[in-house]
Design an enzyme around this catalytic site. Sequence first.
Site, mmCIF file in Angstrom:
data_model
loop_
_atom_site.group_PDB
_atom_site.id
_atom_site.type_symbol
_atom_site.label_atom_id
_atom_site.label_comp_id
_atom_site.label_asym_id
_atom_site.label_seq_id
_atom_site.Cartn_x
_atom_site.Cartn_y
_atom_site.Cartn_z
ATOM 1 N N ASN A 260 2.302 -7.953 -8.074
ATOM 2 C CA ASN A 260 1.049 -8.296 -8.749
ATOM 3 C C ASN A 260 0.038 -7.187 -8.513
ATOM 4 O O ASN A 260 -0.166 -6.760 -7.372
ATOM 5 C CB ASN A 260 0.477 -9.613 -8.216
ATOM 6 C CG ASN A 260 1.364 -10.810 -8.508
ATOM 7 O OD1 ASN A 260 2.331 -10.713 -9.270
ATOM 8 N ND2 ASN A 260 1.050 -11.937 -7.911
ATOM 9 N N ARG B 171 7.021 -18.340 -15.761
ATOM 10 C CA ARG B 171 7.013 -18.390 -14.300
ATOM 11 C C ARG B 171 6.072 -19.510 -13.858
ATOM 12 O O ARG B 171 4.896 -19.507 -14.197
ATOM 13 C CB ARG B 171 6.543 -17.055 -13.720
ATOM 14 C CG ARG B 171 6.435 -17.068 -12.197
ATOM 15 C CD ARG B 171 5.775 -15.804 -11.664
ATOM 16 N NE ARG B 171 5.518 -15.939 -10.244
ATOM 17 C CZ ARG B 171 4.444 -15.489 -9.625
ATOM 18 N NH1 ARG B 171 3.497 -14.859 -10.305
ATOM 19 N NH2 ARG B 171 4.292 -15.660 -8.327
ATOM 20 N N TYR C 233 -3.998 -5.879 -9.742
ATOM 21 C CA TYR C 233 -5.234 -6.121 -10.481
ATOM 22 C C TYR C 233 -6.261 -5.009 -10.312
ATOM 23 O O TYR C 233 -6.923 -4.631 -11.264
ATOM 24 C CB TYR C 233 -5.872 -7.449 -10.039
ATOM 25 C CG TYR C 233 -5.114 -8.672 -10.470
ATOM 26 C CD1 TYR C 233 -5.224 -9.169 -11.760
ATOM 27 C CD2 TYR C 233 -4.269 -9.336 -9.580
ATOM 28 C CE1 TYR C 233 -4.532 -10.298 -12.164
ATOM 29 C CE2 TYR C 233 -3.563 -10.468 -9.976
ATOM 30 C CZ TYR C 233 -3.697 -10.941 -11.267
ATOM 31 O OH TYR C 233 -2.998 -12.057 -11.661
ATOM 32 N N HIS D 67 3.414 -21.463 -3.790
ATOM 33 C CA HIS D 67 2.205 -20.821 -4.297
ATOM 34 C C HIS D 67 1.004 -21.476 -3.624
ATOM 35 O O HIS D 67 0.141 -22.063 -4.282
ATOM 36 C CB HIS D 67 2.126 -20.939 -5.817
ATOM 37 C CG HIS D 67 1.192 -19.957 -6.452
ATOM 38 N ND1 HIS D 67 1.572 -19.084 -7.459
ATOM 39 C CD2 HIS D 67 -0.116 -19.694 -6.230
ATOM 40 C CE1 HIS D 67 0.538 -18.344 -7.824
ATOM 41 N NE2 HIS D 67 -0.510 -18.702 -7.084
ATOM 42 N N GLU E 265 2.342 -13.952 -3.103
ATOM 43 C CA GLU E 265 1.232 -13.262 -2.447
ATOM 44 C C GLU E 265 0.953 -13.760 -1.027
ATOM 45 O O GLU E 265 -0.118 -14.305 -0.739
ATOM 46 C CB GLU E 265 -0.036 -13.377 -3.290
ATOM 47 C CG GLU E 265 0.065 -12.697 -4.637
ATOM 48 C CD GLU E 265 -1.279 -12.681 -5.372
ATOM 49 O OE1 GLU E 265 -2.283 -13.148 -4.801
ATOM 50 O OE2 GLU E 265 -1.317 -12.183 -6.511
ATOM 51 N N GLU F 32 2.335 -10.447 -12.195
ATOM 52 C CA GLU F 32 0.957 -10.699 -12.630
ATOM 53 C C GLU F 32 0.242 -9.364 -12.771
ATOM 54 O O GLU F 32 0.458 -8.455 -11.974
ATOM 55 C CB GLU F 32 0.165 -11.550 -11.615
ATOM 56 C CG GLU F 32 0.654 -12.962 -11.405
ATOM 57 C CD GLU F 32 -0.142 -13.682 -10.331
ATOM 58 O OE1 GLU F 32 -1.343 -13.363 -10.141
ATOM 59 O OE2 GLU F 32 0.435 -14.559 -9.666
#
Length: 425
Positions: free
Chosen positions: A335, A102, A337, A148, A194, A408
């Site tokens: 994503n 990606r 985290y 991005h 994001e 991610e």
Amino acid sequence: LLSITTTHIHAFKPLPISFDDFSDLNRSCFAPGFVFGTASSAFQYEGAAFEDGKGPSIWDTFTHKYPEKIKDRTNGDVAIDEYHRYKEDIGIMKDMNLDAYRFSISWPRVLPKGKLSGGVNREGINYYNNLINEVLANGMQPYVTLFHWDVPQALEDEYRGFLGRNIVDDFRDYAELCFKEFGDRVKHWITLNEPWGVSMNAYAYGTFAPGRCSDWLKLNCTGGDSGREPYLAAHYQLLAHAAAARLYKTKYQASQNGIIGITLVSHWFEPASKEKADVDAAKRGLDFMLGWFMHPLTKGRYPESMRYLVRKRLPKFSTEESKELTGSFDFLGLNYYSSYYAAKAPRIPNARPAIQTDSLINATFEHNGKPLGPMAASSWLCIYPQGIRKLLLYVKNHYNNPVIYITENGRNSSTINTVTSRIPF
């Protein structure tokens, strides 16, 4: 990059793995068709920031003008030099037996002025053709992100980038150029990476380019309004996504046989207590991070909690915009985290408006002396592995059970360590 479809999440049961012996953990533990990959972004990896006709992005400007806002005062002029060394990088990926890579396309590398009218940079097009071909030649599939965070500086100068309505049309035109040039080989498109990160960090805290926030916050910003601009930037990102996705679906999808989605990021929020006020606070935390985008993408409107708390500062979608947004993705990139405890925060009378306080939650890593989990190397990253499963189930149950790619996840460390510390995550 990991692929998973939430239809099967309910059947997942954690395996009793001994972290002293990983010999039984291999690809056979995963369902057929599961995709293992790695991910990058243009500004962070490519380098060659001013070579071969590339125009500047807002991140080029930001890192050169405000180096103190970057932890080690570096920039993207060279980065890891993937622009010149992509064959080496892809060779490493092949050696790792990955299925996918990606990466993002640098908008100002292919359109130096941000617009078709400003001219197409053929050297930039050639670079991405070579990159895509190299990925495919090494047995992997390209997963391509169109945006991005690197808005062309020319568009920032003209109408302040994602604070201007014109960016919706300019992004659609840029996306179409990419579909035309690369769509015969790219079968997985991601419109935005994001959008929450852009809206919050670039327009509420000023830590991302172009570095805007309210002056009264005293965060050394370039100007801005933390009570309004984050919502406007998110609004136009959503409309830009919808415009590009609609174009792809109506004009290119049938002939190119690809799919298009969007990548969102979200923390998981655990109620600080069983009290209804804290349970509601955790839900608002999800609304203001995940729901901010998933509600429009699946229901055509912002979450009720946002509409109630933000009121007139929250933009509205027209009937046509709502229709275009609803169902405008074939898959969701997710994503994950970190996670937080969420507790109700009191409303402060006559407070200046800021998105940081609009949700009325107090998000912490510890509550009553009990940490949610150990901390990673970043101050915002609490290691809470169960959060990703809870987040996947939440998306499944609240947003029509979409196909999900985990685009991610992970944790960082301040020291070089063995894989054992990462396995639990």
